[in-house]
Design an enzyme around this catalytic site. Structure first.
Site, short mmCIF file in Angstrom:
data_model
loop_
_atom_site.label_atom_id
_atom_site.label_comp_id
_atom_site.label_asym_id
_atom_site.label_seq_id
_atom_site.Cartn_x
_atom_site.Cartn_y
_atom_site.Cartn_z
N ASP A 365 -16.66 -13.51 -51.95
CA ASP A 365 -17.64 -14.57 -52.17
C ASP A 365 -16.99 -15.76 -52.84
O ASP A 365 -17.18 -16.92 -52.44
CB ASP A 365 -18.78 -14.05 -53.05
CG ASP A 365 -19.68 -13.07 -52.33
OD1 ASP A 365 -19.75 -13.14 -51.09
OD2 ASP A 365 -20.30 -12.25 -53.00
N TRP A 487 -17.11 -8.12 -43.48
CA TRP A 487 -18.06 -9.01 -44.17
C TRP A 487 -19.43 -8.37 -44.30
O TRP A 487 -20.12 -8.55 -45.31
CB TRP A 487 -18.14 -10.33 -43.39
CG TRP A 487 -19.17 -11.28 -43.92
CD1 TRP A 487 -19.00 -12.23 -44.87
CD2 TRP A 487 -20.53 -11.36 -43.50
NE1 TRP A 487 -20.18 -12.90 -45.08
CE2 TRP A 487 -21.14 -12.39 -44.26
CE3 TRP A 487 -21.31 -10.67 -42.57
CZ2 TRP A 487 -22.48 -12.74 -44.10
CZ3 TRP A 487 -22.64 -11.02 -42.43
CH2 TRP A 487 -23.21 -12.05 -43.18
N ASP A 489 -21.56 -5.59 -45.23
CA ASP A 489 -21.45 -4.37 -46.03
C ASP A 489 -22.30 -3.24 -45.46
O ASP A 489 -22.13 -2.08 -45.87
CB ASP A 489 -21.88 -4.64 -47.47
CG ASP A 489 -20.88 -5.49 -48.22
OD1 ASP A 489 -19.68 -5.45 -47.85
OD2 ASP A 489 -21.28 -6.20 -49.15
N GLN A 686 -30.13 -16.71 -49.95
CA GLN A 686 -29.34 -15.74 -49.18
C GLN A 686 -29.96 -15.38 -47.84
O GLN A 686 -29.29 -15.37 -46.81
CB GLN A 686 -29.15 -14.47 -50.01
CG GLN A 686 -28.31 -13.41 -49.33
CD GLN A 686 -28.61 -12.01 -49.87
OE1 GLN A 686 -29.68 -11.44 -49.64
NE2 GLN A 686 -27.67 -11.48 -50.62
N THR A 705 -25.27 -18.04 -53.44
CA THR A 705 -25.10 -17.50 -52.09
C THR A 705 -23.99 -18.24 -51.37
O THR A 705 -23.77 -19.45 -51.60
CB THR A 705 -26.42 -17.64 -51.28
OG1 THR A 705 -26.15 -17.40 -49.89
CG2 THR A 705 -27.03 -19.03 -51.41
#
Length: 802
Positions: A365, A487, A489, A686, A705
């Site tokens: 991130d 990317w 998860d 997000q 985000t």
């Protein structure tokens, strides 16, 4: 429905209705002393860490929303009626109570009018300090003299470790003390036996000590016990002390501590009075006393607020645009960049949703967050980039979370093999060229930095090791392994399952590496990278194309996801977009897969991450099935990816489609229909609920985000086309065909460039001519060596793609 408006001159968002669908928040302070404040003055405060340094309490996900906070209660001494300077917590009827909240750059102002009394409360943290100001102005708008009692309120945590304060109550309810010092400062102390005893050490000791002071009016009473202030079976909207009109002078001894100070203002008609509250960390008898002596005046508070505004506004001045879309102007000129700067500072560590579960800088991130701030704060961006490079381990993978306050490069333990994420260090191939393009410092690639665990390498060496990490971990089809996660998860392929998304990242990374190596005079390195790229391209083309789309991934057992034949998740957004961004897709594949995106993933609110949703897919493969269909990774609109969609369409020259995608997820576009989005219309969030949910358009998890950086990056560098490179600033817009052009002022390496783009033929892309200071320049690159202090550039678009 509209709840506020943008004031770009003041660089503020003005909330005119306090009953917003969700709490609309702002950030105060810095990574040293941080705070969150909402449009109703709710929120909390923290020192360095939202998880381990939280000194002001907030109850998360509770009813009423965003309580407690930083409150001023006002009470009419004649009638006994009381209210708050912000609409909440008292919550007077809105037919009687007028409210205005102005969220600015690291400050917020609350204005109210009720019962003939006007108030203006301003909250901010001075630059470089570990205390905050609450400044209250009270004006008598009635035709008779008034006596108004003022009570402050905030709620201190019992233990700065969030888990201890909120969960381990058998311990934390019995350790706090509140006292009044000889200088009439409130002192809140926790675990007092831990504090240093000598005065020199006390000057630096901050943990578990808080203080509060009242300036500009006499202290008539106080309370440091929450229970004494609120009273039994009451709440923040009707505290017993305010109702009775007098403090009890309680001293917290266990249970819960608060900060209440009382004074009374006598006001003639038309008269105004101001009081100042100071709240900070450290021992009240030493740090608090010293701070009040230096900063404790209304005049000094005004000076500090002006300094704060000037500092933040200077950062926002790195790019100022004038486009035909006022909502884009709000986004680029103020809130998009401010959002990026706040996200850069706090990563995913502290918000109204992030509650301490992510304590530090999430590796991937935070590397991506650099993209949003490189132009505004290039030195800080490079420093953060160096920090993240030292979070890479010698194998080429990365530590998942970097804690700057305790990071020890060269001495960290690498993650177990099964915990590596396959995409972590591949984001360097976006962030490193972005920073070097901004600074022009090619020598950065030769800078030697340690790995997290052992050894060291040049920045170029770190980049090669990142590529080798993935090239050494490939599956049966020659694609990089997904490892613990790529990317996404939620995608669990098995350690040796193959991620096409990561394959495209590696493909891009190899080209970036080769270009850097060529520029540094290392042709053998460039040749190595291009040879690896050719092999990877063959593997991608051999197994990843499915008629009109690229597949999602291949599991360890050979199952292929993201195909036309699979009932769920038939198409995955990321692999289509990155096929184009990486340059791996053939021209025909690029056009076709983006058409498939438009047909199957585009909604009025943004691009869905996948479709159809997962319902029956086993959870051990796709954990997105735990989410309701149409939310987050389960066919929701993951806003992090929206900028990628814009970039992909711009690379194809499709300016109209790129901008349609951008506006679909642009917060400011929802300002006059805020009931749909619900989250703040001035910052990114997000996730947005998609058309597979019953509430499409609802948006959640605002401020922190990856959407912030990618939205700003895609708008400024691909729609507006202002891309910094080592040799200069490239101007390559891809705009809507309906735009007659736009203007921009860009700071670049100490120079100011005033740019006017003209689009006389109604096109999207294609620079016909570029004039710098009256001289025609071939191509579309403004050479840095030809720039003066002030520059004027005119760009005219010619035949391109609609």
């Amino acid at each position: 429905m509209q709840y506020g408006y943008f004031d770009d001159n003041a660089k503020e968002y003005v909330i005119t209705r306090p009953d917003t669908p969700l709490s609309w928040s702002n950030y105060l302070g810095s990574t040293e002393y941080g705070a969150i404040i909402t449009n109703n003055a709710g929120g909390y405060g923290f020192y360095k860490s939202g998880a381990r340094g939280r000194f002001l309490r907030l109850f998360f996900n509770s009813i009423p929303m965003d309580q407690p906070g930083r409150y001023f209660y006002l009470r009419d001494c004649e009638s006994g009626d009381y209210w708050s300077a912000s609409w909440q917590p008292v919550g007077k009827p809105l037919e009687q109570y007028q409210s205005l909240c102005r969220h600015g750059t690291a400050y917020s102002v609350f204005e109210s009018h009720y019962a003939g009394i006007a108030t203006a409360a301003t909250y901010f943290v001075p630059l470089g300090q570990t205390f905050e100001y609450w400044r209250l102005k009270v004006t008598n708008e009635s035709d008779r003299p008034r006596q108004i009692a003022v009570f402050t309120y905030c709620e201190f945590t019992n233990q700065w470790m969030t888990f201890q304060d909120q969960v381990n109550l058998q311990y934390s309810l019995f350790i706090v003390r509140g006292t009044l010092t000889d200088e009439k400062l409130l002192r809140i102390a926790i675990e007092d036996h831990l504090r240093p005893r000598d005065e020199a050490a006390l000057l630096e000791y901050k943990f578990h000590q808080s203080w509060m002071a009242l300036v500009g009016a006499p202290l008539e009473g106080y309370d440091t016990s929450r229970e004494a202030f609120i009273g039994p079976y009451r709440s923040y909207h009707n505290p017993l002390v305010v109702e009775r009109g007098r403090c009890t002078n309680s001293l917290a001894y266990g249970d819960n501590a608060c900060g209440t100070m009382q004074t009374t203002l006598t006001l003639q008609p038309g008269e105004s009075r101001e009081v100042l509250v100071m709240l900070g960390i450290g021992d009240a008898r030493v740090v608090g006393k010293r701070t009040v002596a230096e900063f404790g005046s209304l005049e000094r508070a005004a000076v500090e607020l002006q300094k704060l505004k000037e500092a933040w506004h200077a950062r926002l001045g790195s790019l100022v645009v004038e486009t035909p879309d006022a909502e884009l102007n709000h986004t680029i000129n103020v809130w998009g960049l401010y959002n990026c700067l706040i996200t850069f500072a706090w990563s995913r560590a502290a918000s109204l949703v992030y509650n301490g579960e992510r304590d530090g800088l999430g590796f991937r991130d935070s590397v991506q967050d650099i993209l949003g701030v490189a132009a505004a704060i290039p030195e800080e961006a490079q420093a953060r980039l160096e920090l993240m490079l030292t979070g890479q381990v010698s194998s080429g993978g990365a530590i998942p979370v970097i804690r700057p306050f305790e990071h020890r490069p060269g001495h960290e333990s690498p993650p177990p093999d099964e915990d590596y994420r396959s995409d972590d260090c591949l984001w360097f191939f976006n962030a490193v060229p972005a920073v070097v393009g901004e600074t022009g410092d090619l020598a950065f690639y030769n800078k030697v930095l340690p790995y997290a665990d052992k050894g060291e390498a040049t920045v170029l060496g770190h980049l090669r090791r990142a590529l080798e990490f993935n090239l050494e971990r490939t599956g049966k089809h020659g694609l990089p392994c997904g490892l613990h996660a790529d990317w996404n998860d939620c995608l669990k392929l098995g350690y040796y399952g193959e991620s096409l998304f990561v394959a495209f990242q590696v493909y891009l990374g190899l080209k970036v590496y080769a270009d850097i190596a060529e520029r540094l005079g290392k042709p053998e390195e460039a040749a190595w990278a291009m040879a690896q790229r050719e092999k990877l391209e063959a593997s991608i083309q051999a197994c990843a194309w499915d008629e009109d789309r690229f597949i999602w991934a291949i599991t360890e057992d050979g199952t292929v996801y993201g195909t036309r034949k699979y009932a769920e998740g038939q198409i995955y957004l990321n692999t289509q977009l990155w096929a184009v961004i990486s340059g791996s897709a053939t021209p025909e594949q690029a056009v076709r897969c983006m058409q498939t995106v438009k047909e199957h993933l585009a909604t009025p609110y943004g691009l869905m991450l996948s479709a159809p949703p997962f319902v029956d897919t086993p959870i051990d493969v796709m954990r997105a099935v735990v989410f309701n269909p149409g939310i987050k990774e389960n066919a929701g609109i993951f806003n992090h990816t929206q900028g990628w969609g814009v970039i992909a369409e711009c690379l194809l020259g499709h300016g109209d489609q790129a901008y349609a995608y951008y506006r679909a997820s642009m917060p400011a576009a929802y300002n006059d229909r805020a009931e749909i989005r619900q989250s703040e219309p001035y910052v990114q969030a997000q996730t947005t609920y998609s058309i597979y949910s019953p509430r499409p358009g609802n948006t959640r998890t605002s401020w922190l985000t990856g959407a912030a950086a990618w939205a700003y990056f895609s708008a400024t560098q691909y729609i507006l086309g202002l891309r910094p490179e080592v040799d200069g600033l490239r101007v390559d817009p891809c705009i809507p065909s309906t735009w007659p052009g736009f203007k921009a002022t860009r700071r670049f390496r100490g120079c100011t460039i005033h740019i006017e783009v003209k689009n006389p033929h109604g096109l999207c892309r294609g620079v016909q001519s570029l004039t710098l200071n009256g001289e025609v320049i071939p191509g579309n690159l403004i050479p840095v060596e030809r720039l003066g202090a002030e520059n004027r550039v005119e760009v005219v678009l010619t035949e391109g793609e609609k």
